[in-house]
Write an enzyme that holds these catalytic residues in place. Structure first.
Site, short mmCIF file in Angstrom:
data_model
loop_
_atom_site.label_atom_id
_atom_site.label_comp_id
_atom_site.label_asym_id
_atom_site.label_seq_id
_atom_site.Cartn_x
_atom_site.Cartn_y
_atom_site.Cartn_z
N ILE A 111 73.25 44.31 68.15
CA ILE A 111 74.68 44.21 67.57
C ILE A 111 75.48 45.05 68.76
O ILE A 111 74.88 46.74 68.99
CB ILE A 111 74.24 44.87 66.18
CG1 ILE A 111 73.74 45.94 65.86
CG2 ILE A 111 74.03 42.96 65.35
CD1 ILE A 111 73.10 46.01 64.94
N ASP A 112 76.69 44.90 67.84
CA ASP A 112 77.67 46.36 68.82
C ASP A 112 77.16 48.03 68.14
O ASP A 112 77.02 47.61 67.65
CB ASP A 112 78.63 46.25 68.31
CG ASP A 112 79.61 44.87 68.94
OD1 ASP A 112 79.25 44.32 69.34
OD2 ASP A 112 80.28 44.32 68.07
N LYS A 113 77.83 48.64 69.20
CA LYS A 113 77.18 50.13 69.05
C LYS A 113 77.84 51.00 67.71
O LYS A 113 76.75 51.31 66.81
CB LYS A 113 78.40 51.09 69.82
CG LYS A 113 78.43 52.12 69.58
CD LYS A 113 79.54 53.03 70.66
CE LYS A 113 79.31 54.62 69.88
NZ LYS A 113 80.16 55.77 70.66
#
Length: 354
Positions: free
Chosen positions: A157-159
């Protein structure tokens, strides 16, 4: 090559010591084509302009000699990227970083990732990542090597997205879990706060996702029959309405990079506070100074895209039983929703006119 091309280039001095960072041998059946076009097709994460800059700076070599961007690649050419500094060591180092482990057994672990933590080391983020933390957490497990691609993270998942991720401790577990993600039999849902009010209570978004040619840090949606990008399908359902923004649940059929963020932008509902996709501006609402101050306070409460990986479900690779996990909203997401609930409680239906 990704990390190197992202750096600015200075023209190389002929007497400088050069270091090989990347190499590719051209297929024997390759037809002549400009090298900038060839490399852009081989590496979709880099723009043609960046590759041209590297060539013009004398960083791209063919068969041992520097070439310009108009050089035409020929069969069996050996192309190398040469820079004046050694290649960065990309091996993963264990770092003592706290982890929120919600489940663990001999085969896998489920982690609730906090927003702001990069998942995997990459350009500009070689330390302090989730992988570095996992390497430390499992440092005493002889069978686990964080540098071995056959174990570790099964998805990402994104930062600045918070929520659930599954990590495989064994090659067998990663293979089995990877097949479930590939075959779309896993269950994942996200909660998101997006700009705008939906007419319908639920819907489906289908559109291919690929890198935006105008901004390589962003993804763009293309028609399903365009032949561009990879197919992606997102289902959404309204959870709560706040007039100018809406809390929704998103369920993924596919797992493309920035899928929810790009799909929501595409249908005119960017995620709240999502700078990359324009959600960090006031897109709906009033012109009053008090409303503008309210939105700025909301941005301060949750200074990242309002997206949380809420649930994760899969079949255990060894026990062959369904495993389902749910994570609570993090404090910033909770504070943001409560702020909007307070706002809407003091308004009337007539207030919400753009």
């Amino acid at each position: 090559m990704v990390e190197d091309i992202n750096n600015e280039y200075d023209e190389l001095d002929d007497e400088q010591q050069l270091y090989e960072h990347w190499k590719i041998e051209v297929d024997a059946g390759q037809t002549p084509v400009r090298i900038d076009k060839f490399l852009a097709e081989k590496n979709p994460y880099q723009s043609r302009n960046r590759i041209q800059a590297a060539a013009d700076a004398g960083c791209i070599y063919v068969n041992g000699s520097a070439v310009k961007s108009n050089y035409k690649v020929r069969p069996n050419d050996v192309i190398t990227l040469m820079l004046d500094r050694p290649k960065h060591d990309t091996s993963i180092v264990a770092e003592d970083i706290p982890l929120n482990v919600v489940y663990e057994d001999d085969d896998l672990m489920v982690i609730n990732k906090e927003a702001g933590m990069v998942v995997h080391p990459g350009a500009g983020n070689f330390t302090g990542t989730l992988i570095n933390a996992i390497a430390y957490y499992l440092k005493d497990l002889e069978s686990f090597d964080a540098n071995d691609p056959e174990v570790g993270l099964v998805h990402r998942i994104d930062k600045d997205t918070s929520g659930l991720l599954v990590v495989a401790k064994t090659p067998e577990a990663k293979t089995a879990l990877g097949k479930q993600f590939f075959n779309k039999t896993t269950h994942r849902s996200y909660n998101a706060l997006v700009w705008g009010n939906f007419v319908e209570d639920e819907g489906r978004i289908e559109g291919n996702i690929a890198r935006d040619p105008r901004n390589r840090l962003r993804m763009k949606v293309f028609a399903p029959d365009s032949g561009i990008g990879k197919s992606a399908v997102t289902h959404y359902r309204v959870i709560e309405r706040f007039g100018y923004v809406t809390l929704i649940e998103c369920v993924l059929e596919t797992g493309r990079t920035h899928q929810i963020r790009a799909h929501m932008k595409h249908i005119g509902h960017p995620l709240f506070a999502d700078e990359t996709y324009g959600g960090n501006e006031i897109l709906r609402g009033q012109r009053s100074s008090s409303y503008k101050a309210f939105i700025q306070n909301c941005f301060k409460l949750c200074p990242r895209q309002a997206l949380h990986a809420k649930t994760l479900g899969f079949v255990h690779p060894r026990q062959n039983k369904q495993m389902d996990f749910t994570s609570e909203w993090p404090s910033d997401f909770t504070a943001l929703i409560e702020k909007w609930r307070g706002f809407i409680s003091g308004t009337t239906a007539d207030t919400f006119k753009d």
